[in-house]
Scaffold this active site. Sequence first.
Site, PDB file in Angstrom:
ATOM      1  N   ASN A 104      12.508  83.941  31.088  1.00  0.00           N
ATOM      2  CA  ASN A 104      13.008  85.121  30.725  1.00  0.00           C
ATOM      3  C   ASN A 104      13.957  86.234  31.033  1.00  0.00           C
ATOM      4  OD1 ASN A 104      13.624  86.247  28.100  1.00  0.00           O
ATOM      5  ND2 ASN A 104      11.889  87.798  28.231  1.00  0.00           N
ATOM      6  N   HIS A 106      15.434  90.248  30.797  1.00  0.00           N
ATOM      7  CA  HIS A 106      14.438  90.984  30.072  1.00  0.00           C
ATOM      8  C   HIS A 106      15.665  92.460  30.699  1.00  0.00           C
ATOM      9  CE1 HIS A 106      12.552  94.077  27.540  1.00  0.00           C
ATOM     10  NE2 HIS A 106      12.225  95.200  28.582  1.00  0.00           N
ATOM     11  N   SER A 133      15.444  91.816  35.134  1.00  0.00           N
ATOM     12  CA  SER A 133      14.412  91.258  35.958  1.00  0.00           C
ATOM     13  C   SER A 133      13.940  90.540  34.758  1.00  0.00           C
ATOM     14  CB  SER A 133      12.822  91.477  35.265  1.00  0.00           C
ATOM     15  OG  SER A 133      12.840  93.193  35.634  1.00  0.00           O
ATOM     16  N   ASP A 142       6.763  90.560  27.467  1.00  0.00           N
ATOM     17  CA  ASP A 142       7.454  91.776  28.534  1.00  0.00           C
ATOM     18  C   ASP A 142       6.585  91.837  29.947  1.00  0.00           C
ATOM     19  OD1 ASP A 142       9.987  91.172  26.903  1.00  0.00           O
ATOM     20  OD2 ASP A 142       9.729  92.649  26.532  1.00  0.00           O
TER      21      ASP A 142
END
Length: 202
Positions: A104, A106, A133, A142
Amino acid sequence: MNGVVLISGGGSNLQSIIDNVSAIDLNIICVISSNADAYGLKRAEKAGIPIAVVDHQLFDSRLTADKKIMKVIDDAKVEVIILAGYMRILSPEFIDKYLGKILNIHPSLLPKFKGLNTHQRAIDAAEKIHGASVHFVTEELDGGPVIAQRSVEIDSIDNAKSLASKVLKKEHDLYPKIIHWYTQGRIKLIGNNNVQLDGQII
Ligand code: GAR
């Protein structure tokens, strides 16, 4: 390496991945959106990539919707699941099944500003430095271990919009590079909390 990209919106990160697919040894077998109106779907179609929409509102549970995505993934021997502006929380079953294969990006310097509205929150907190990030996805929202970050300075004239666009530029450069590390087998999730790069825990 076969991958899917999950999106919900504009898809500018998807575009930066599409623009680099051959350099990063990625074969995007499908772009899956949680939102039928996402502009990112048009970007995928333009690039000749199959698309699918899995709108969670049309399913009776998060898991039933995620099972649709799992079917696409399993039918195509997907080895990496790339979240690029995907604004849905994945079910624990999904994350367990593909642990170590989900990346992912973020828009904050994690562990700061998990969740939404990260740019405004960074400004409100009088931060001087902000950024993006890339991390492995684990069950903690997260909260999976960070692989790499890029930072930007917050100027006194910045608002959430200008800051978002500065951070997005960094995202577009960072994400394909980290995906390439992954397709080369250079990065691995170790347990739930550690990242190994070239055989060393970072
Ligand atoms: C990006 O800033 C991405 O980091 C963020 O959404 C934006 C998507 O932009 N992701 C999240 O907030 C995930 N929690 P894009 O659709 O233009 O790539």
